[in-house]
Motif scaffolding. Structure first.
Motif, PDB file in Angstrom:
ATOM      1  N   LEU A  95       0.814  -1.207   0.000  1.00  0.00           N
ATOM      2  CA  LEU A  95       0.000   0.000   0.000  1.00  0.00           C
ATOM      3  C   LEU A  95       0.853   1.264   0.000  1.00  0.00           C
ATOM      4  O   LEU A  95       0.425   2.305  -0.508  1.00  0.00           O
ATOM      5  N   ALA A 163      -6.575   6.876   2.107  1.00  0.00           N
ATOM      6  CA  ALA A 163      -5.607   6.521   1.057  1.00  0.00           C
ATOM      7  C   ALA A 163      -6.101   7.113  -0.257  1.00  0.00           C
ATOM      8  O   ALA A 163      -6.603   6.387  -1.121  1.00  0.00           O
ATOM      9  N   ILE A 166      -5.352   5.581  -3.658  1.00  0.00           N
ATOM     10  CA  ILE A 166      -5.864   4.232  -3.958  1.00  0.00           C
ATOM     11  C   ILE A 166      -7.383   4.213  -3.982  1.00  0.00           C
ATOM     12  O   ILE A 166      -7.999   3.708  -4.917  1.00  0.00           O
ATOM     13  N   SER A 167      -8.002   4.743  -2.937  1.00  0.00           N
ATOM     14  CA  SER A 167      -9.463   4.752  -2.835  1.00  0.00           C
ATOM     15  C   SER A 167      -9.902   6.081  -2.235  1.00  0.00           C
ATOM     16  O   SER A 167      -9.974   6.214  -1.006  1.00  0.00           O
ATOM     17  N   LYS A 170     -12.484   6.570   0.885  1.00  0.00           N
ATOM     18  CA  LYS A 170     -12.286   6.071   2.246  1.00  0.00           C
ATOM     19  C   LYS A 170     -11.675   7.147   3.131  1.00  0.00           C
ATOM     20  O   LYS A 170     -10.801   7.896   2.704  1.00  0.00           O
ATOM     21  N   ASP A 232      -9.454  -4.674   1.403  1.00  0.00           N
ATOM     22  CA  ASP A 232     -10.229  -3.870   0.460  1.00  0.00           C
ATOM     23  C   ASP A 232      -9.313  -2.937  -0.326  1.00  0.00           C
ATOM     24  O   ASP A 232      -9.387  -2.838  -1.555  1.00  0.00           O
ATOM     25  N   LEU A 233      -8.432  -2.235   0.384  1.00  0.00           N
ATOM     26  CA  LEU A 233      -7.523  -1.295  -0.272  1.00  0.00           C
ATOM     27  C   LEU A 233      -6.553  -2.003  -1.204  1.00  0.00           C
ATOM     28  O   LEU A 233      -6.217  -1.493  -2.283  1.00  0.00           O
ATOM     29  N   SER A 236      -8.244  -2.761  -4.382  1.00  0.00           N
ATOM     30  CA  SER A 236      -8.433  -1.504  -5.102  1.00  0.00           C
ATOM     31  C   SER A 236      -7.132  -1.054  -5.758  1.00  0.00           C
ATOM     32  O   SER A 236      -7.129  -0.550  -6.889  1.00  0.00           O
TER      33      SER A 236
END
Length: 277
Positions: A95, A163, A166-167, A170, A232-233, A236
């Motif tokens: 990440l 993040a 990435i998303s 969120k 989840d991240l 993604s």
């Protein structure tokens, strides 16, 4: 879109519920086997493999997981602890680099990582089912509660992005809302559901509280909530690197199998580790 989502959900429930309540183990095993293999096929496509090569990875996972099921190994707790540590360390590493960092990883390494994530999750899912429906459903509901509470908490209170590369949707407030939702669910399960005569065994929440007490169980639930977000991240991130909105269109209205199980991948083995430590 809503009609598609509802129809797909009903079809999945029509397949899953009889498998869950079947008096023999093989229907649920078959369901998990097909889901993990489909997710491996999606993983290959997200990481630059199309056509026969994607089918090959799905087939290899199908054969490998099927062989493991034939052996029905009694896996030691060390396996789940290693999986927990790998998600904590490896997830953080992946990440940090976001989508560009993931794309720079060698393709063979990225492809090999798929089965290494999917197979322990599949085995852990069967291990939870082996403990009883109460144990399995409590583990699944932890992830669903974290996701739902994070969604509504993030919409209501979200200010600080978690993040954005990435998303973007969120937020940290959403993560904390998810944790509060999980704590409330744990209280409900331990104080009400676990005390019913019809339950077939201790829940995940009951095991954590019984083994560690509420303070340490709360820390364990915080870690599991965080890992559900990491799962989840991470998916993604992989989709963003591939320029894909969904992992596939296998589930009309819902995207792909990976889209539905991404948060479960780290939580299933991690929960087993935390209940055996």
């Amino acid at each position: 879109m809503l009609k598609q989502r509802v129809i797909t959900a009903l079809v999945l429930l029509a397949i899953l519920l009889p498998a869950l309540w079947a008096p023999v183990a093989w229907p649920f095993m078959l369901f998990v086997l097909l889901a993990i293999s489909a997710a491996a096929w999606e993983w290959a496509r997200l990481n630059g493999c199309e056509g026969a090569r994607a089918w090959l990875l799905g087939g290899l996972v199908l054969l490998g997981f099927g062989a493991l099921l034939q052996q029905q190994p009694a896996l030691p707790a060390t396996v789940w602890i290693v999986a927990l540590a790998s998600w904590c360390l490896g997830g953080s590493l992946a990440l940090r680099g976001a989508a560009p960092g993931w794309s720079r990883w060698p393709q063979p390494l990225r492809l090999a990582l798929g089965p290494l994530l999917l197979l322990p999750a599949g085995l852990a899912l069967l291990a939870w089912k082996g403990q009883g429906l109460n144990a399995l459903l409590s583990t699944l509901c932890l992830v669903w509660a974290a996701d739902i509470a994070a969604y509504f908490g993030g919409r209501r209170f979200g200010r600080r992005k978690l993040a954005p590369a990435i998303s973007p949707g969120k937020s940290w407030e959403g993560v904390w809302s998810g944790f509060v939702g999980v704590l409330l669910l744990a209280l409900l399960w331990v104080l009400v559901i676990d005390r019913q005569a019809w339950v077939d065994g201790p829940s995940l929440f009951g095991q954590l509280v019984g083994r560690h007490g509420w303070p340490l169980a709360g820390l364990a639930l915080a870690l599991l909530t965080a890992l559900s977000v990491v799962g989840d991240l991470f998916e993604s991130l992989v989709k963003r690197a591939a320029g894909a909105k969904d992992s596939s269109q296998l589930l009309p209205g819902h995207g792909g199998v990976l889209d539905r199980i991404d948060a479960l991948l780290p939580v299933l083995p991690a929960a087993l580790a935390l209940t055996t430590l």
